[in-house]
Design a protein around this motif. Structure first.
Motif, PDB file in Angstrom:
ATOM      1  N   ASP A   1      14.080  -1.296  -8.077  1.00  0.00           N
ATOM      2  CA  ASP A   1      12.835  -0.621  -7.715  1.00  0.00           C
ATOM      3  C   ASP A   1      12.167  -0.208  -9.021  1.00  0.00           C
ATOM      4  OD1 ASP A   1      10.808   0.936  -6.679  1.00  0.00           O
ATOM      5  OD2 ASP A   1      12.123   2.514  -5.886  1.00  0.00           O
TER       6      ASP A   1
ATOM      7  N   ARG B   1       4.139  -1.358  -7.492  1.00  0.00           N
ATOM      8  CA  ARG B   1       5.567  -1.084  -7.396  1.00  0.00           C
ATOM      9  C   ARG B   1       6.234  -2.342  -6.879  1.00  0.00           C
ATOM     10  NH1 ARG B   1       7.949   4.234  -4.283  1.00  0.00           N
ATOM     11  NH2 ARG B   1      10.145   4.085  -4.961  1.00  0.00           N
TER      12      ARG B   1
ATOM     13  N   ARG C   1       3.934   6.523 -10.933  1.00  0.00           N
ATOM     14  CA  ARG C   1       2.892   5.938 -10.090  1.00  0.00           C
ATOM     15  C   ARG C   1       1.460   6.176 -10.573  1.00  0.00           C
ATOM     16  NH1 ARG C   1       2.143   6.070  -3.493  1.00  0.00           N
ATOM     17  NH2 ARG C   1      -0.009   5.322  -3.495  1.00  0.00           N
TER      18      ARG C   1
ATOM     19  N   GLU D   1       4.144  -3.283  -3.575  1.00  0.00           N
ATOM     20  CA  GLU D   1       3.132  -2.341  -3.092  1.00  0.00           C
ATOM     21  C   GLU D   1       2.096  -2.191  -4.202  1.00  0.00           C
ATOM     22  OE1 GLU D   1       2.671   2.134  -1.148  1.00  0.00           O
ATOM     23  OE2 GLU D   1       4.531   1.585  -2.180  1.00  0.00           O
TER      24      GLU D   1
ATOM     25  N   GLU E   1       9.032   7.363  -9.113  1.00  0.00           N
ATOM     26  CA  GLU E   1       7.766   7.680  -8.441  1.00  0.00           C
ATOM     27  C   GLU E   1       6.829   8.505  -9.310  1.00  0.00           C
ATOM     28  OE1 GLU E   1       9.088   9.322  -4.739  1.00  0.00           O
ATOM     29  OE2 GLU E   1       9.351   7.315  -3.836  1.00  0.00           O
TER      30      GLU E   1
ATOM     31  N   PRO F   1       9.139   0.319   0.826  1.00  0.00           N
ATOM     32  CA  PRO F   1       8.078   1.240   1.273  1.00  0.00           C
ATOM     33  C   PRO F   1       7.292   0.656   2.441  1.00  0.00           C
ATOM     34  CG  PRO F   1       8.046   0.959  -1.119  1.00  0.00           C
ATOM     35  CD  PRO F   1       8.969  -0.075  -0.580  1.00  0.00           C
ATOM     36  N   GLU F   2       6.699   1.518   3.217  1.00  0.00           N
ATOM     37  CA  GLU F   2       5.990   1.096   4.424  1.00  0.00           C
ATOM     38  C   GLU F   2       4.852   0.128   4.113  1.00  0.00           C
ATOM     39  OE1 GLU F   2       3.471   3.108   8.132  1.00  0.00           O
ATOM     40  OE2 GLU F   2       4.607   4.370   6.735  1.00  0.00           O
ATOM     41  N   LYS F   3       4.152   0.363   3.000  1.00  0.00           N
ATOM     42  CA  LYS F   3       2.983  -0.459   2.692  1.00  0.00           C
ATOM     43  C   LYS F   3       3.307  -1.672   1.808  1.00  0.00           C
ATOM     44  CE  LYS F   3      -0.279   3.399   3.054  1.00  0.00           C
ATOM     45  NZ  LYS F   3      -1.336   4.176   2.360  1.00  0.00           N
TER      46      LYS F   3
ATOM     47  N   ARG G   1      15.107   8.224  -7.846  1.00  0.00           N
ATOM     48  CA  ARG G   1      13.882   7.780  -7.169  1.00  0.00           C
ATOM     49  C   ARG G   1      12.688   8.628  -7.618  1.00  0.00           C
ATOM     50  NH1 ARG G   1      13.790   5.049  -2.260  1.00  0.00           N
ATOM     51  NH2 ARG G   1      15.885   5.844  -1.798  1.00  0.00           N
TER      52      ARG G   1
END
Length: 516
Positions: A196, A153, A147, A164, A144, A444-446, A140
């Protein structure tokens, strides 16, 4: 684009003829046949005369087609204008966009296994992923670290796609990349594993291989994009234009292939213009600015016809001078890179004209499998004008050979780059990539959930038109093509040497010609 709007209005008018209008038609035409034998005979005589005139016009028109290449586009133009835009296979009126995507993951088991091996360029998937295979997989943290330059993503978790978004790319590159993956999921529902990935929609690759060499170097971050070169490790993926480029009126690749097939059937090689053609935006790109010097002038004719494309002007005029299929009237078409690789390469190869490819630096997902003197003619970047002139002179004096190269380049994109294989490439790449993930992807949250129904039904204008024309209507009944094995070192070296030797052979011919 204006023609398409008018065409749709005409189709709507025809399909909505009222009963009163139909009665008016039948009451004014049909009674001619009911008012006695004399009028009936007169009517049929008129029909015979009209048929004779139509036949004469058709023969004359066919003769004119043999005289001039441009007239051969007339039947193609009519065919294109009469094409209807397909509807979505889902009903937008029944979809509540405020509630998001329909729930549930669909699965489909193909009824037929595929016995065909995927095209040669699928073997590059193994090479693209080799840096992470050699390091034991992808964490992971590696993902990341990509980014900072990524536009978005993208994750697939339990058969659902999430995105995202980090920053807006140029035009709708990201939107049609998402749409393309969603269509892959419609073609092979429930068949993509959890994954991912980070995606960069910009032109230039950024993951430099030199930065990750040596025993103490960290693993490179896996970053997807549309092109790379021999000094970078970016993972190449089919570009957005396969599903349409609405900003410049380019239809989805499936539609374009049909148009090129129609045009190629009408083209007679000997009657094509015996010059090399290029039209595009030179901007500040060195190779293209150099190419502009190769245009014909009173002092020197390099056998090239070079034109600057003014996209703003084309947009104002409805792109009437930008039909790619109508640019196949020359025997030779030039491909030259701009800021990096260009999406134009596949359209140039599709023309049945011999492609003159100025030595490229960048590659996309299929171009590394193109072979000089088989699919295209190599052009030197240095001394470009002389190289183009020699290629055209050679082709005009060896027309069967030039025509065969043009045919093979066109055959490559028609048969090995059809949309079925584009989807299969995506399928195998994403599956092979997911096997390397050393963690279970989580949303992811967003991140936002995306699906074909919400994307297609909420779109408007030319974006929606492109989506309608590129939507996958239903699951495939066959399995994806069979993934070929990786290159072994000897096979890969032999293939690369063969390409290099073919290019050197052309350079030898050029040098011999100059000494004569």
């Amino acid at each position: 684009m204006g023609e398409n709007r008018e065409n749709r209005k005409t189709l709507e008018c025809v399909s909505s003829v009222s009963p009163a209008a139909y009665r008016h038609f039948s009451e004014t035409i049909w009674p001619v046949l009911k008012k006695g034998p004399f009028k009936t005979i007169i009517f049929f005589l008129l029909l015979l005369v009209a048929a004779h005139i139509a036949s004469f016009w058709t023969d004359t028109h066919t003769s004119l087609m043999d005289v001039t290449i441009l007239n051969s586009f007339l039947p193609f133009k009519n065919l294109q204008q009469s094409a209807e835009i397909p509807e979505f296979p889902f009903n937008c009126s029944n979809i509540d966009l405020t509630k998001g995507c329909p729930s549930g993951t669909h699965h489909h088991n193909p009824t037929t296994s595929s016995n065909e091996e995927c095209p040669h360029y699928f073997r590059w998937i193994h090479e693209n992923l080799r840096p992470w295979k050699e390091r034991g997989g992808i964490t992971r943290e590696m993902v990341e670290r990509a980014r900072p330059t990524a536009n978005f993503r993208l994750l697939i978790v339990n058969g659902t796609m999430y995105v995202e978004r980090y920053r807006q790319p140029y035009q709708t590159r990201d939107v049609f990349t998402w749409w393309g993956i969603l269509q892959l999921m419609r073609r092979y529902p429930g068949r993509l594993p959890d994954l991912d990935l980070m995606f960069d929609c910009d032109d230039l690759p950024t993951i430099r291989s030199d930065d990750y060499k040596g025993p103490l170097a960290s693993a490179p971050p896996p970053l997807f994009r549309y092109c790379a070169d021999n000094s970078t490790l970016d993972i190449v993926f089919p570009d957005w234009s396969f599903w349409g480029w609405p900003e410049i009126n380019i239809k989805p690749w499936g539609q374009m292939l049909k148009q090129f097939r129609e045009v190629n059937k009408m083209m007679i090689w000997s009657k094509k213009e015996p010059y090399a053609y290029w039209k595009g935006n030179p901007n500040r790109y060195q190779s293209r600015l150099h190419l502009m010097k190769c245009n014909s002038s009173p002092k020197q004719d390099w056998n090239a016809r070079i034109y600057v494309q003014d996209w703003k002007k084309e947009g104002r005029e409805g792109f009437k001078n930008s039909d790619l299929a109508k640019q196949c009237i020359h025997r030779y078409k030039i491909y030259v890179e701009g800021n990096s690789w260009s999406v134009s390469e596949k359209y140039i190869l599709a023309c049945n004209s011999m492609a003159l490819i100025v030595k490229p630096r960048y590659y996309d997902f299929f171009t590394r499998s193109l072979v000089p003197l088989k699919h295209y003619w190599p052009i030197k970047e240095q001394d470009m004008c002389r190289s183009i002139k020699f290629a055209v002179d050679f082709g005009n004096s060896h027309q069967p050979m030039a025509q065969e190269i043009g045919n093979m380049g066109s055959k490559f994109v028609q048969e090995e780059l059809k949309m079925e294989y584009v989807y299969d490439y995506m399928f195998h790449l994403l599956n092979e990539y997911s096997k390397l993930l050393l963690y279970k992807p989580t949303v992811p949250e967003k991140a936002v959930e995306y699906c074909s129904e919400v994307m297609g039904c909420s779109a408007s204008g030319f974006v929606k038109q492109s989506m309608k024309e590129s939507v996958v209507m239903g699951p495939s009944n066959t399995e994806p093509c069979t993934m070929p094995p990786p290159f072994d070192a000897t096979t890969l070296r032999h293939f690369l040497d063969e390409k290099e030797n073919q290019t050197k052979e052309v350079e030898t011919w050029e040098n011999q010609n100059r000494r004569q």
